[in-house]
Write a protein that holds these residues in place. Structure first.
Motif, PDB file in Angstrom:
ATOM      1  N   TYR A 103      14.969  18.620  -6.359  1.00 46.21           N
ATOM      2  CA  TYR A 103      16.640  18.511  -6.477  1.00 46.21           C
ATOM      3  C   TYR A 103      17.013  19.641  -7.389  1.00 46.21           C
ATOM      4  O   TYR A 103      16.362  19.891  -8.355  1.00 46.21           O
ATOM      5  CB  TYR A 103      16.737  17.093  -6.940  1.00 46.21           C
ATOM      6  N   ILE A 132      16.813  19.901  -2.098  1.00 43.02           N
ATOM      7  CA  ILE A 132      18.240  19.273  -2.073  1.00 43.02           C
ATOM      8  C   ILE A 132      19.036  19.919  -3.044  1.00 43.02           C
ATOM      9  O   ILE A 132      18.802  19.840  -4.238  1.00 43.02           O
ATOM     10  CB  ILE A 132      18.113  17.574  -2.280  1.00 43.02           C
ATOM     11  N   ARG A 148      20.317  12.001  -0.578  1.00 43.64           N
ATOM     12  CA  ARG A 148      21.461  12.831  -1.359  1.00 43.64           C
ATOM     13  C   ARG A 148      22.509  12.038  -1.966  1.00 43.64           C
ATOM     14  O   ARG A 148      22.618  10.798  -1.406  1.00 43.64           O
ATOM     15  CB  ARG A 148      22.075  13.745  -0.381  1.00 43.64           C
ATOM     16  N   GLN A 153      25.910  18.136  -0.940  1.00 43.57           N
ATOM     17  CA  GLN A 153      24.464  18.362  -1.126  1.00 43.57           C
ATOM     18  C   GLN A 153      23.833  18.626   0.010  1.00 43.57           C
ATOM     19  O   GLN A 153      24.072  17.928   1.208  1.00 43.57           O
ATOM     20  CB  GLN A 153      23.897  17.368  -2.017  1.00 43.57           C
TER      21      GLN A 153
END
Length: 173
Positions: A103, A132, A148, A153
């Motif tokens: 992420y 992500i 998400r 995103q």
């Protein structure tokens, strides 16, 4: 052999998660984030002085204790703020044939641009399987999205994106 001096600044770990990527995942939450997204669900990870230092070797040992893991997730905080240590961790994870999801509040394009000046970040970007990307935007919050928090995103297949030099979204989610 892992350089025993290499450490990550962590907010914590989750040894088994099914909400931070596909399958059963080991999640590494790093400490420190420059984005300060409004509505962030990990607000306690923003302070770069918070958390604790943890040797990469200790994280790998914990990963090795679970043969059921499908992969490892790098979350935060902002993993791109600790690229050298995350690259060292990623290299060890790849030796174990586990996939890596990361992420980042940075977009892929921002990371790619930053990686041109940072060999560790470039190596990290080439080591992860799924990214992500993008800052959490509470005005685009969507609880139906897999892995998400907001519609802006993206879930990017990093290997295919690097090969084609075009953003390739993951097909699964």
């Amino acid at each position: 052999m892992i350089d025993k001096g290499k450490t990550l600044r962590l907010a914590g770990i989750v040894r088994e998660s099914i909400v931070d990527g596909p399958g059963i995942r080991f999640v590494v939450f790093c400490q420190g984030c420059p984005h300060h997204c409004q509505g962030c669900h990990n607000e306690t990870t923003h302070d770069f002085e918070g958390g604790y230092d943890c040797e990469i070797e200790k994280i790998i040992k914990a990963i090795d204790e679970n043969p059921l893991l499908d992969g490892v997730t790098f979350s935060g905080g902002e993993p791109a703020c600790q690229p050298k240590a995350f690259l060292a961790l990623a290299e060890e994870i790849k030796k174990r044939d586990l996939n890596i999801l990361m992420y980042s509040g940075y977009t892929y394009e921002e990371l790619k641009n930053m990686a041109e000046k940072d060999d560790s970040l470039n190596g990290l970007l080439h080591s992860i399987d799924i990214l992500i990307d993008g800052r959490y935007d509470y005005t685009q919050r969507d609880l139906t999205l897999s892995f998400r928090g907001s519609k802006n995103q993206r879930s990017i297949d990093v290997k295919k994106t690097l090969e084609s030099n075009e953003i390739v979204l993951t097909e699964k989610f």
